[in-house]
Every structure is written in structure tokens, then in C-alpha cells.
Design a protein around this motif. Structure first.
Motif, PDB file in Angstrom:
ATOM      1  N   VAL A 213       0.836  -1.209   0.000  1.00  0.00           N
ATOM      2  CA  VAL A 213       0.000   0.000   0.000  1.00  0.00           C
ATOM      3  C   VAL A 213       0.870   1.257   0.000  1.00  0.00           C
ATOM      4  O   VAL A 213       0.594   2.215  -0.744  1.00  0.00           O
ATOM      5  N   GLU A 214       1.925   1.276   0.807  1.00  0.00           N
ATOM      6  CA  GLU A 214       2.795   2.467   0.863  1.00  0.00           C
ATOM      7  C   GLU A 214       3.459   2.716  -0.483  1.00  0.00           C
ATOM      8  O   GLU A 214       3.605   3.869  -0.908  1.00  0.00           O
ATOM      9  N   VAL A 219       3.514   6.075  -5.550  1.00  0.00           N
ATOM     10  CA  VAL A 219       3.330   6.199  -6.999  1.00  0.00           C
ATOM     11  C   VAL A 219       2.169   7.131  -7.315  1.00  0.00           C
ATOM     12  O   VAL A 219       2.256   7.980  -8.215  1.00  0.00           O
ATOM     13  N   ALA A 220       1.066   6.994  -6.568  1.00  0.00           N
ATOM     14  CA  ALA A 220      -0.103   7.860  -6.790  1.00  0.00           C
ATOM     15  C   ALA A 220       0.240   9.327  -6.574  1.00  0.00           C
ATOM     16  O   ALA A 220      -0.142  10.196  -7.374  1.00  0.00           O
ATOM     17  N   ARG A 221       0.973   9.614  -5.495  1.00  0.00           N
ATOM     18  CA  ARG A 221       1.355  11.008  -5.226  1.00  0.00           C
ATOM     19  C   ARG A 221       2.198  11.573  -6.359  1.00  0.00           C
ATOM     20  O   ARG A 221       1.984  12.697  -6.803  1.00  0.00           O
ATOM     21  N   LYS A 222       3.144  10.775  -6.845  1.00  0.00           N
ATOM     22  CA  LYS A 222       4.002  11.234  -7.944  1.00  0.00           C
ATOM     23  C   LYS A 222       3.190  11.439  -9.216  1.00  0.00           C
ATOM     24  O   LYS A 222       3.524  12.315 -10.036  1.00  0.00           O
ATOM     25  N   ASP A 223       2.107  10.695  -9.357  1.00  0.00           N
ATOM     26  CA  ASP A 223       1.244  10.804 -10.538  1.00  0.00           C
ATOM     27  C   ASP A 223       0.220  11.923 -10.388  1.00  0.00           C
ATOM     28  O   ASP A 223      -0.614  12.116 -11.266  1.00  0.00           O
ATOM     29  N   GLY A 224       0.253  12.626  -9.274  1.00  0.00           N
ATOM     30  CA  GLY A 224      -0.647  13.758  -9.058  1.00  0.00           C
ATOM     31  C   GLY A 224      -2.047  13.387  -8.623  1.00  0.00           C
ATOM     32  O   GLY A 224      -2.975  14.186  -8.754  1.00  0.00           O
ATOM     33  N   VAL A 225      -2.218  12.172  -8.084  1.00  0.00           N
ATOM     34  CA  VAL A 225      -3.529  11.686  -7.654  1.00  0.00           C
ATOM     35  C   VAL A 225      -3.664  11.848  -6.146  1.00  0.00           C
ATOM     36  O   VAL A 225      -2.758  11.488  -5.390  1.00  0.00           O
ATOM     37  N   THR A 226      -4.795  12.389  -5.716  1.00  0.00           N
ATOM     38  CA  THR A 226      -5.094  12.513  -4.290  1.00  0.00           C
ATOM     39  C   THR A 226      -5.939  11.330  -3.857  1.00  0.00           C
ATOM     40  O   THR A 226      -7.118  11.232  -4.191  1.00  0.00           O
ATOM     41  N   VAL A 227      -5.331  10.409  -3.137  1.00  0.00           N
ATOM     42  CA  VAL A 227      -6.033   9.216  -2.648  1.00  0.00           C
ATOM     43  C   VAL A 227      -6.682   9.560  -1.316  1.00  0.00           C
ATOM     44  O   VAL A 227      -6.054  10.211  -0.472  1.00  0.00           O
ATOM     45  N   PRO A 228      -7.939   9.168  -1.082  1.00  0.00           N
ATOM     46  CA  PRO A 228      -8.596   9.453   0.191  1.00  0.00           C
ATOM     47  C   PRO A 228      -7.757   9.018   1.389  1.00  0.00           C
ATOM     48  O   PRO A 228      -7.074   7.987   1.344  1.00  0.00           O
ATOM     49  N   ASP A 229      -7.815   9.790   2.475  1.00  0.00           N
ATOM     50  CA  ASP A 229      -6.980   9.550   3.645  1.00  0.00           C
ATOM     51  C   ASP A 229      -7.270   8.220   4.331  1.00  0.00           C
ATOM     52  O   ASP A 229      -6.407   7.664   5.002  1.00  0.00           O
ATOM     53  N   HIS A 230      -8.492   7.716   4.195  1.00  0.00           N
ATOM     54  CA  HIS A 230      -8.918   6.538   4.951  1.00  0.00           C
ATOM     55  C   HIS A 230      -8.645   5.230   4.210  1.00  0.00           C
ATOM     56  O   HIS A 230      -9.254   4.213   4.504  1.00  0.00           O
ATOM     57  N   VAL A 231      -7.706   5.218   3.272  1.00  0.00           N
ATOM     58  CA  VAL A 231      -7.529   4.045   2.414  1.00  0.00           C
ATOM     59  C   VAL A 231      -7.141   2.798   3.218  1.00  0.00           C
ATOM     60  O   VAL A 231      -7.665   1.708   2.960  1.00  0.00           O
ATOM     61  N   TRP A 232      -6.256   2.934   4.223  1.00  0.00           N
ATOM     62  CA  TRP A 232      -5.863   1.745   4.982  1.00  0.00           C
ATOM     63  C   TRP A 232      -7.021   1.217   5.822  1.00  0.00           C
ATOM     64  O   TRP A 232      -7.223   0.003   5.930  1.00  0.00           O
ATOM     65  N   GLU A 233      -7.811   2.127   6.403  1.00  0.00           N
ATOM     66  CA  GLU A 233      -8.979   1.688   7.164  1.00  0.00           C
ATOM     67  C   GLU A 233      -9.966   0.942   6.268  1.00  0.00           C
ATOM     68  O   GLU A 233     -10.560  -0.061   6.679  1.00  0.00           O
ATOM     69  N   ALA A 234     -10.119   1.415   5.033  1.00  0.00           N
ATOM     70  CA  ALA A 234     -11.010   0.737   4.080  1.00  0.00           C
ATOM     71  C   ALA A 234     -10.479  -0.648   3.736  1.00  0.00           C
ATOM     72  O   ALA A 234     -11.251  -1.600   3.583  1.00  0.00           O
ATOM     73  N   TYR A 267       0.835  -2.726 -12.835  1.00  0.00           N
ATOM     74  CA  TYR A 267       0.714  -1.310 -13.191  1.00  0.00           C
ATOM     75  C   TYR A 267       1.571  -0.462 -12.251  1.00  0.00           C
ATOM     76  O   TYR A 267       2.267   0.467 -12.691  1.00  0.00           O
ATOM     77  N   ILE A 268       1.520  -0.780 -10.951  1.00  0.00           N
ATOM     78  CA  ILE A 268       2.311  -0.040  -9.966  1.00  0.00           C
ATOM     79  C   ILE A 268       3.798  -0.202 -10.252  1.00  0.00           C
ATOM     80  O   ILE A 268       4.578   0.759 -10.164  1.00  0.00           O
ATOM     81  N   VAL A 269       4.217  -1.410 -10.603  1.00  0.00           N
ATOM     82  CA  VAL A 269       5.625  -1.654 -10.926  1.00  0.00           C
ATOM     83  C   VAL A 269       6.056  -0.820 -12.133  1.00  0.00           C
ATOM     84  O   VAL A 269       7.117  -0.183 -12.123  1.00  0.00           O
ATOM     85  N   THR A 273       8.698   2.305 -11.978  1.00  0.00           N
ATOM     86  CA  THR A 273       9.901   2.361 -12.817  1.00  0.00           C
ATOM     87  C   THR A 273       9.966   3.675 -13.576  1.00  0.00           C
ATOM     88  O   THR A 273      11.015   4.321 -13.670  1.00  0.00           O
ATOM     89  N   GLU A 274       8.818   4.095 -14.103  1.00  0.00           N
ATOM     90  CA  GLU A 274       8.751   5.366 -14.843  1.00  0.00           C
ATOM     91  C   GLU A 274       9.114   6.549 -13.965  1.00  0.00           C
ATOM     92  O   GLU A 274       9.812   7.479 -14.404  1.00  0.00           O
ATOM     93  N   PHE A 275       8.677   6.526 -12.708  1.00  0.00           N
ATOM     94  CA  PHE A 275       8.897   7.652 -11.794  1.00  0.00           C
ATOM     95  C   PHE A 275      10.173   7.513 -10.963  1.00  0.00           C
ATOM     96  O   PHE A 275      10.513   8.412 -10.185  1.00  0.00           O
ATOM     97  N   GLY A 276      10.857   6.373 -11.076  1.00  0.00           N
ATOM     98  CA  GLY A 276      12.043   6.160 -10.260  1.00  0.00           C
ATOM     99  C   GLY A 276      11.724   5.849  -8.808  1.00  0.00           C
ATOM    100  O   GLY A 276      12.513   6.169  -7.912  1.00  0.00           O
TER     101      GLY A 276
END
Length: 297
Positions: A213-214, A219-234, A267-269, A273-276
Motif C-alpha cells: 500500500v505504501e 506512486v499515486a502522489r508522484k502521478d498527481g492523484v489525491t487518494v482518500p486519507d482513509h484508504v488503509w482503514e477501508a 501497473y504499480i511496478v 519504474t517510470e517515476f524512479g
């Protein structure tokens, strides 16, 4: 409303059945054995404690989509382009297209194929196929949809059919949250062939899931995506609300079918790789699942 479901698997059959029992004219496009059973007996909707046969139309040919006002696109991510090309001749510019698929880029990929907008929809439902023309519901069923001019029409159609749906301004974040959930559970459930409730009891499994998850969040942050804060609780809640559910990847491997792992941990991999950004946990889960996939096939 005249509604078509492209991809009569567990997800497509469940939502198709719910809409049909609410009185809509539903056509499902699927494999020959399922189509034959549904046209002969109806679609068996199994809630565990209760079962009912729902009257639907079924076909193996995408031409049956012609005239549909709403299309639920429920095929595997690996089949998005080919299935999109199949339905393209039979839809109009006014047809509302919903992508009810895993991964974060299917709606975009499908929109390119069709040449018209596709609404991304996040799916939270536990279902499986109990046999030809037999869909089993194990829990939940809510949807999250991106905003569009057609979203209100969709919501007003689905809610009376007993399908909870939320219109979210952060559809990208909701899609990523669901994919991160899939990255945490799907490969582990597939590799072990364990349901979610049993899976999380394994020694060290919680740490593996957190690491995956981390990496996804980085990767999401580097891609400019705001993931909801409660993702781990979900993610933790899934094991409680769907304890007997096997991941779709586990179900695919159990049937000797290709999985969607390339569009989840894979996809994450690729993006890492694209973002380093290092993604060793997701890479391990991806590689082990591909080995199991090859073994199963």
C-alpha cells in the motif's frame, strides 16, 4: 430503460440481475454456456439465504447491444480494447457507457477505442459465479462514479434497483483507492487460494500488505492523484465485510484463466519504474502471481 451488459461474469451478472428484477430490459453478452442457461432458465441470483430466477436476454454476439441506452462494460482489463472494438458499431453517441472494471485506466482506454466519453465506476461488491447462469452475492454492492452530464441519469436508474451509488468529484482518487485495495489483497489471495478473512490472519501478511500500500501511495502522489486519507482503514474493513470472498485474481487462477495482475500490481511496478520509485513488494506479488498464472494455464 434498455440496458446492456458487456461481460456477463460475476460483476456484470450481479448488476444486470439487480436492474432486470427492477423492471429494466437487460441484455447480457457472455460465454455460450452462460448464455444458454440464462436464455433457458433466466439468471439465477443467489443471495445465500434466498435465490430467484430473473428474466433477462442473453447473447454471445455484441450486436445484441444495439439500441441500448446504457451499457455496463464489465470485461477484464486485458480485454478492454478488443471488447470495445466489438461494441463500437452498435452504440450511438448518446449511449451512456460505464466502465465497471478493476484498474485505473480502463475508462480512458475504452474512450479512445469508442471515440466518446466513458464514465469510470468503482465497484465494491463480493460476487462469484456458482455455475452457468448462476451468480452468487457474498456482500456489499455499492458503486462510486465520476461526475458527468449523464451521472444523475445513471444514479436515478440504479438507486431504485437497490444499487447504492455515489457521485464523487475525486473519481481518480476513488479509482486509485480501489486499485490499492486490489494490490493489497488480490495477489495474496491468488497465491494462497485463501479468502480475505483467513488471509489476513497469516503471520506477516499485514506487513506485506502495508508495504504494498505504501508503494502504491508513493506512486499515486508522484502521478498527481489525491487518494482518500482513509484508504488503509477501508482495506482493513474488507476482511471484515467480505471474509469469505476470494479475490477475482484467485478465482481466475483457480479456473486456469489469465488474470488482471498486469493492471494491478504490475501497473504499480511499471509506473514506479517510470517515476524512479522502488516497488519491491508489488514486484514480488506480481512475479509470484505470474508464476502461478503460468502454472494454472
Amino acid at each position: 430503460m434498455k440496458i446492456a451488459v458487456m461481460g456477463a461474469g460475476a460483476v456484470g451478472c450481479y448488476y444486470g440481475a439487480m436492474l432486470a428484477r427492477a423492471g429494466h430490459d437487460v441484455t447480457l453478452i457472455g460465454r455460450p454456456d452462460h448464455v444458454e442457461a440464462m436464455n433457458r432458465d433466466g439468471l439465477l441470483l443467489d443471495f445465500g439465504a434466498t435465490q430467484e430466477f430473473v428474466s433477462v436476454t442473453a447473447s454471445t454476439d455484441a450486436v445484441a447491444i444495439a439500441g441500448a441506452e446504457l451499457v455496463l462494460f464489465c470485461v477484464k482489463s486485458t480485454d478492454t480494447q478488443s471488447a470495445g472494438e466489438q461494441i463500437k458499431p452498435f452504440i450511438s453517441k448518446d449511449t451512456i457507457i460505464l466502465s465497471l472494471q478493476n484498474g485505473v485506466d480502463n475508462a480512458e482506454r475504452l474512450s479512445v477505442v469508442l471515440g466518446q466519453p466513458v464514465i469510470p465506476v468503482v465497484v465494491y461488491v463480493a460476487t462469484s459465479m456458482g455455475g452457468a447462469g448462476h451468480v452468487k452475492h457474498h456482500g456489499r454492492g455499492e458503486l462510486v462514479m465520476g461526475p458527468s452530464d449523464q451521472s444523475r441519469i445513471v444514479a436515478d436508474t440504479l438507486r431504485p434497483a437497490g444499487i447504492p451509488i455515489e457521485i464523487s468529484e475525486n473519481a481518480a482518487g476513488a479509482l486509485w483507492a480501489k486499485m490499492i485495495l486490489n494490490c493489497a489483497y488480490n495477489a495474496l489471495s491468488a497465491i494462497t487460494q485463501l479468502p480475505y478473512g483467513k488471509l489476513v490472519e497469516g503471520e506477516g501478511v499485514g506487513n506485506v500488505m502495508r508495504n504494498a500500500v505504501e508503494e502504491c501511495l508513493a506512486v499515486a502522489r508522484k502521478d498527481g492523484v489525491t487518494v482518500p486519507d482513509h484508504v488503509w482503514e477501508a482495506i482493513e474493513k474488507i476482511a471484515q465485510t467480505m471474509p469469505t470472498q476470494f479475490s477475482s485474481t484467485a478465482q481466475d487462477l483457480a479456473r486456469g484463466k489469465p488474470s488482471e495482475i498486469d493492471y494491478l500490481n504490475g501497473y504499480i511496478v511499471r509506473k514506479g519504474t517510470e517515476f524512479g520509485i522502488p516497488t519491491p513488494t508489488n514486484l514480488t506479488l506480481f512475479a509470484l502471481t505470474k508464476l502461478q498464472e503460468g502454472k494454472a494455464s
